[in-house]
Design a protein around this motif. Structure first.
Motif, PDB file in Angstrom:
ATOM      1  N   HIS A   1       0.863  -1.188   0.000  1.00 53.16           N
ATOM      2  CA  HIS A   1       0.000   0.000   0.000  1.00 53.16           C
ATOM      3  C   HIS A   1       0.893   1.230   0.000  1.00 53.16           C
ATOM      4  O   HIS A   1       1.722   1.426   0.897  1.00 53.16           O
ATOM      5  CB  HIS A   1      -0.924  -0.020   1.215  1.00 53.16           C
ATOM      6  CG  HIS A   1      -1.927   1.090   1.227  1.00 53.16           C
ATOM      7  ND1 HIS A   1      -3.080   1.054   0.481  1.00 53.16           N
ATOM      8  CD2 HIS A   1      -1.953   2.263   1.897  1.00 53.16           C
ATOM      9  CE1 HIS A   1      -3.772   2.166   0.685  1.00 53.16           C
ATOM     10  NE2 HIS A   1      -3.110   2.925   1.547  1.00 53.16           N
TER      11      HIS A   1
ATOM     12  N   ASP B   1       1.084   5.204  -0.051  1.00 54.75           N
ATOM     13  CA  ASP B   1       0.328   6.417   0.275  1.00 54.75           C
ATOM     14  C   ASP B   1       0.986   7.663  -0.310  1.00 54.75           C
ATOM     15  O   ASP B   1       2.117   7.997   0.037  1.00 54.75           O
ATOM     16  CB  ASP B   1       0.234   6.572   1.800  1.00 54.75           C
ATOM     17  CG  ASP B   1      -0.781   5.617   2.393  1.00 54.75           C
ATOM     18  OD1 ASP B   1      -1.927   5.595   1.919  1.00 54.75           O
ATOM     19  OD2 ASP B   1      -0.410   4.899   3.343  1.00 54.75           O
TER      20      ASP B   1
ATOM     21  N   HIS C   1      -2.506   4.757  -3.292  1.00 57.57           N
ATOM     22  CA  HIS C   1      -3.609   5.516  -2.682  1.00 57.57           C
ATOM     23  C   HIS C   1      -3.271   6.996  -2.844  1.00 57.57           C
ATOM     24  O   HIS C   1      -2.424   7.530  -2.125  1.00 57.57           O
ATOM     25  CB  HIS C   1      -3.721   5.109  -1.203  1.00 57.57           C
ATOM     26  CG  HIS C   1      -4.713   5.912  -0.424  1.00 57.57           C
ATOM     27  ND1 HIS C   1      -4.810   5.850   0.949  1.00 57.57           N
ATOM     28  CD2 HIS C   1      -5.674   6.795  -0.812  1.00 57.57           C
ATOM     29  CE1 HIS C   1      -5.760   6.663   1.356  1.00 57.57           C
ATOM     30  NE2 HIS C   1      -6.287   7.260   0.310  1.00 57.57           N
TER      31      HIS C   1
ATOM     32  N   MET D   1      -3.755  10.678  -2.355  1.00 56.41           N
ATOM     33  CA  MET D   1      -4.384  11.731  -1.552  1.00 56.41           C
ATOM     34  C   MET D   1      -3.841  13.039  -2.118  1.00 56.41           C
ATOM     35  O   MET D   1      -3.027  13.733  -1.474  1.00 56.41           O
ATOM     36  CB  MET D   1      -4.031  11.538  -0.074  1.00 56.41           C
ATOM     37  CG  MET D   1      -4.765  10.360   0.552  1.00 56.41           C
ATOM     38  SD  MET D   1      -4.000   9.758   2.069  1.00 56.41           S
ATOM     39  CE  MET D   1      -2.791   8.640   1.394  1.00 56.41           C
TER      40      MET D   1
ATOM     41  N   ASP E   1      -8.771   1.195   5.423  1.00 58.30           N
ATOM     42  CA  ASP E   1      -7.478   1.851   5.637  1.00 58.30           C
ATOM     43  C   ASP E   1      -7.545   2.772   6.849  1.00 58.30           C
ATOM     44  O   ASP E   1      -8.272   3.777   6.830  1.00 58.30           O
ATOM     45  CB  ASP E   1      -7.142   2.654   4.368  1.00 58.30           C
ATOM     46  CG  ASP E   1      -5.759   3.292   4.399  1.00 58.30           C
ATOM     47  OD1 ASP E   1      -5.034   3.101   5.385  1.00 58.30           O
ATOM     48  OD2 ASP E   1      -5.427   3.986   3.415  1.00 58.30           O
TER      49      ASP E   1
HETATM   50 ZN    ZN Z   1      -3.686   4.694   2.543  1.00 54.50          ZN
END
Ligand code: ZN
Ligand code: DX5
Length: 229
Positions: A34, A36, A68, A70, A177
């Protein structure tokens, strides 16, 4: 029998030794990396970009990389992360002016699209998108930082999303998450999740293999409970 995926978040890894950390956590039994990505704009923190994703691929990581995003805006980075070797790319619908277009862009670039729902984001973002997604990512903390406490209302949201997916006859994954630990992963699975991000719980533990094995034991118990029900 659910096929559960454990996705350690590199946010809690030792960035000075990132390649080795990712190798170690995969050797310890993790399924997915994962990744980020924070931009100090959509969220108040700044992490890593496509160069680091590409560096992990060059280092020899072959496991799926679950990016992921953001970030705001989203689309430019979709293209860059696809070229950098991302497998899944998830984004927050509030951060894209054209959610359907961004989903299509991810798919066109050969990646699996996911939509991320923050704790206060309503499910209506799934009304016209669910059939186009491989993944719904439920944030069980507010995005931006590792090591926060799991928001218990997330469980109800996971249940509602899983019901929608089942009713529509889809195979969409439900990933959760934030604040996932050995102590709560079973409840999250029972609610309907099948992909679990854990940052501090894994990288903050002395023994990655033991922590992942303990999580798998909880997941097996959740699957057993579901089979018995
Ligand atoms: Zn995340
Ligand atoms: C938060 C990130 C998470 C975070 C999870 O914005 O999206 O992936 O790293 O960390 P833990 O498991 O420590 O809550």
């Amino acid at each position: 029998m659910a096929d559960f995926l454990i996705a350690p978040s590199i946010l809690s890894a030792d960035f000075a030794r990132l390649g080795e950390e990712v190798d170690n956590v995969l050797a310890a039994g993790a399924d997915v990396v994962h990744f980020d990505v924070m931009d100090n704009h959509y969220v108040p923190n700044l992490t890593v970009g496509p160069l680091v994703c590409e560096a992990l691929r060059k280092h020899g990581v072959t496991a799926p990389i679950d990016v992921h995003l953001m970030v705001k805006p989203v689309d430019r980075l979709v293209v860059d992360f696809a070229a950098a070797g991302a497998s899944y790319i998830s984004f927050h619908p509030e951060a894209s002016e054209h959610v359907d277009r961004t989903i299509a862009l991810i798919r066109e670039h050969g990646c699996r699209p996911g939509l991320v729902l923050n704790p206060a984001t309503p499910l209506n973002y799934l009304d016209h998108t669910l059939g186009k997604l491989d993944l719904v990512l439920v944030m069980s903390v507010n995005p931006g930082f590792g090591g926060q406490a799991f928001i218990p209302e997330s469980l109800e949201k996971v249940r509602a999303i899983r019901e929608r997916i089942t009713a529509a006859g889809l195979q969409t994954r439900v990933e959760v998450d934030g604040g996932i630990k050995v102590a709560n992963i079973r409840d999250v699975a029972t609610a309907g999740a099948d992909m679990f991000v854990a940052g501090s719980a894994i990288f903050g533990s002395g023994d990655y293999a033991a922590t992942i094995a303990a999580m798998r034991k909880e997941l097996a118990a959740a699957a057993g409970g579901a089979a018995a029900a």
